[in-house]
Design a protein around this motif. Structure first.
Motif: not given
Length: 96
Positions: A45-52, A73-80, A82-85, A91-96
């Motif tokens: 969801s996108i709200h107040a300058g953040q993508v959750c 990458a597609q999310l960042h392209a769609e929402c240039p 914006l901070e992604v949280i 967050e446990q299953g996400m790798k950076h």
């Protein structure tokens, strides 16, 4: 399963399946398809300058192919710009 040689093959398989514009909060669902199979999804969801990010999922047999990376990458392209949280608890299953 078809072998994928580059992230571009995955990236071109992505499409936006749902966008809800009925409120101040926009919902975005990206789906990854390979060989006509649904192999991954990102729901946010996108709200107040953040993508959750609520869900980022790739079927186990398709992991380690860059599908989650391509979805992000597609999310960042769609929402240039914006901070992604991550939604708390995901967050446990996400790798950076």
């Amino acid at each position: 399963m078809t072998e994928i040689n580059s992230g571009e093959a995955v990236k071109t398989a992505l499409r936006i399946c749902k966008q809800d514009e009925q409120s101040n909060c926009t919902h975005l669902l990206l789906s990854a398809f390979l060989d006509q199979q649904h192999v991954g999804a990102l729901d946010c969801s996108i709200h107040a300058g953040q993508v959750c990010v609520h869900v980022l999922y790739v079927k186990p047999s398709y992991r380690e192919l860059g599908i989650a990376r391509a979805l992000l990458a597609q999310l960042h392209a769609e929402c240039p710009g914006l901070e992604v949280i991550c939604e708390k608890g995901n967050e446990q299953g996400m790798k950076h």
